[in-house]
Motif scaffolding. Structure first.
Motif, PDB file in Angstrom:
ATOM      1  N   MET A 185       0.839  -1.180   0.000  1.00  0.00           N
ATOM      2  CA  MET A 185       0.000   0.000   0.000  1.00  0.00           C
ATOM      3  C   MET A 185       0.886   1.246   0.000  1.00  0.00           C
ATOM      4  O   MET A 185       1.776   1.365   0.826  1.00  0.00           O
ATOM      5  N   LYS A 186       0.599   2.127  -0.932  1.00  0.00           N
ATOM      6  CA  LYS A 186       1.375   3.369  -1.047  1.00  0.00           C
ATOM      7  C   LYS A 186       0.713   4.467  -0.247  1.00  0.00           C
ATOM      8  O   LYS A 186      -0.499   4.603  -0.249  1.00  0.00           O
ATOM      9  N   SER A 187       1.565   5.266   0.434  1.00  0.00           N
ATOM     10  CA  SER A 187       1.014   6.422   1.162  1.00  0.00           C
ATOM     11  C   SER A 187       1.155   7.668   0.296  1.00  0.00           C
ATOM     12  O   SER A 187       1.987   7.743  -0.607  1.00  0.00           O
ATOM     13  N   GLU A 239       4.647  12.063   3.999  1.00  0.00           N
ATOM     14  CA  GLU A 239       6.076  11.779   4.157  1.00  0.00           C
ATOM     15  C   GLU A 239       6.788  13.025   4.710  1.00  0.00           C
ATOM     16  O   GLU A 239       6.702  14.111   4.131  1.00  0.00           O
ATOM     17  N   PRO A 240       7.507  12.907   5.848  1.00  0.00           N
ATOM     18  CA  PRO A 240       8.207  14.072   6.417  1.00  0.00           C
ATOM     19  C   PRO A 240       9.320  14.596   5.508  1.00  0.00           C
ATOM     20  O   PRO A 240       9.598  15.796   5.476  1.00  0.00           O
ATOM     21  N   TRP A 279       8.070  17.219   2.978  1.00  0.00           N
ATOM     22  CA  TRP A 279       7.874  18.550   3.565  1.00  0.00           C
ATOM     23  C   TRP A 279       9.204  19.275   3.751  1.00  0.00           C
ATOM     24  O   TRP A 279       9.304  20.482   3.541  1.00  0.00           O
ATOM     25  N   LEU A 280      10.229  18.553   4.137  1.00  0.00           N
ATOM     26  CA  LEU A 280      11.546  19.161   4.301  1.00  0.00           C
ATOM     27  C   LEU A 280      12.057  19.693   2.965  1.00  0.00           C
ATOM     28  O   LEU A 280      12.616  20.790   2.893  1.00  0.00           O
ATOM     29  N   VAL A 281      11.845  18.933   1.910  1.00  0.00           N
ATOM     30  CA  VAL A 281      12.282  19.356   0.580  1.00  0.00           C
ATOM     31  C   VAL A 281      11.544  20.612   0.132  1.00  0.00           C
ATOM     32  O   VAL A 281      12.117  21.492  -0.490  1.00  0.00           O
ATOM     33  N   PHE A 282      10.282  20.768   0.472  1.00  0.00           N
ATOM     34  CA  PHE A 282       9.505  21.939   0.071  1.00  0.00           C
ATOM     35  C   PHE A 282       9.712  23.145   0.985  1.00  0.00           C
ATOM     36  O   PHE A 282       9.736  24.278   0.528  1.00  0.00           O
TER      37      PHE A 282
END
Length: 164
Positions: free
Chosen positions: A1-3, A8-9, A12-15
């Motif tokens: 199952m894909k989330s 994914e934290p 958010w860090l990348v953005f």
């Protein structure tokens, strides 16, 4: 199952990091353009030529033996010539604030019966100031950095290293 990606934290860090940099850059740009520095000069060549002229005025004051003493006590400014026999009809006194141009002010003082130049301030003048004394004709100049108020008289003597 894909989330989903937003769970994914690391996503958010990348953005967040580039977004923060963009916001900081825009904020810096707005601050820089709404509060220009009034102390920066555009024409350095003309300013350099005027500094040389100012140094010659200070040297003239040295040759003439110009010396004054200044006191600012209880909002009463007193400037008295010391060691000078010459009588001055008018003394130009300019106060330059080191960082805030809007606080700069100019006084044209005439001597009293004792030959002293006096001025009473309505408001208290405190802090560090660059003071310039010139004759009515503008042929000599004394410049110094002082801290006000001054309960005792301080000497103002021409010094070419302080001319600017």
């Amino acid at each position: 199952m894909k989330s989903s990606w937003y769970r994914e934290p690391w996503a958010w860090l990348v953005f967040i990091l580039p977004f923060t940099a963009v916001v900081a850059g825009i904020t810096t740009y707005i601050i820089a353009n709404t509060n220009p520095d009034s102390l920066v000069l555009g024409d350095y060549y003309k300013k350099g030529k005027s500094i040389n002229l100012e140094v010659s005025k200070v040297k003239t004051a040295q040759k003439l033996g110009m010396r004054f003493a200044l006191q600012l006590k209880d909002n009463q400014l007193v400037i008295k010539p010391t060691g000078i026999e010459k009588v001055f009809p008018l003394l130009n006194v300019t106060f330059f604030h080191p960082t805030l141009e809007e606080k700069d002010f100019y006084l044209a003082l005439t001597p009293d019966g004792n030959g002293y130049f006096r001025h009473h301030f309505d408001e208290e003048v405190v802090g560090k100031w660059k003071l310039t004394l010139t004759s009515f004709e503008g042929d000599w100049k004394i410049q110094d950095t002082i801290t006000l108020p001054q309960d005792n008289f301080i000497d103002l003597i021409p010094d070419p290293t302080k001319a600017q």
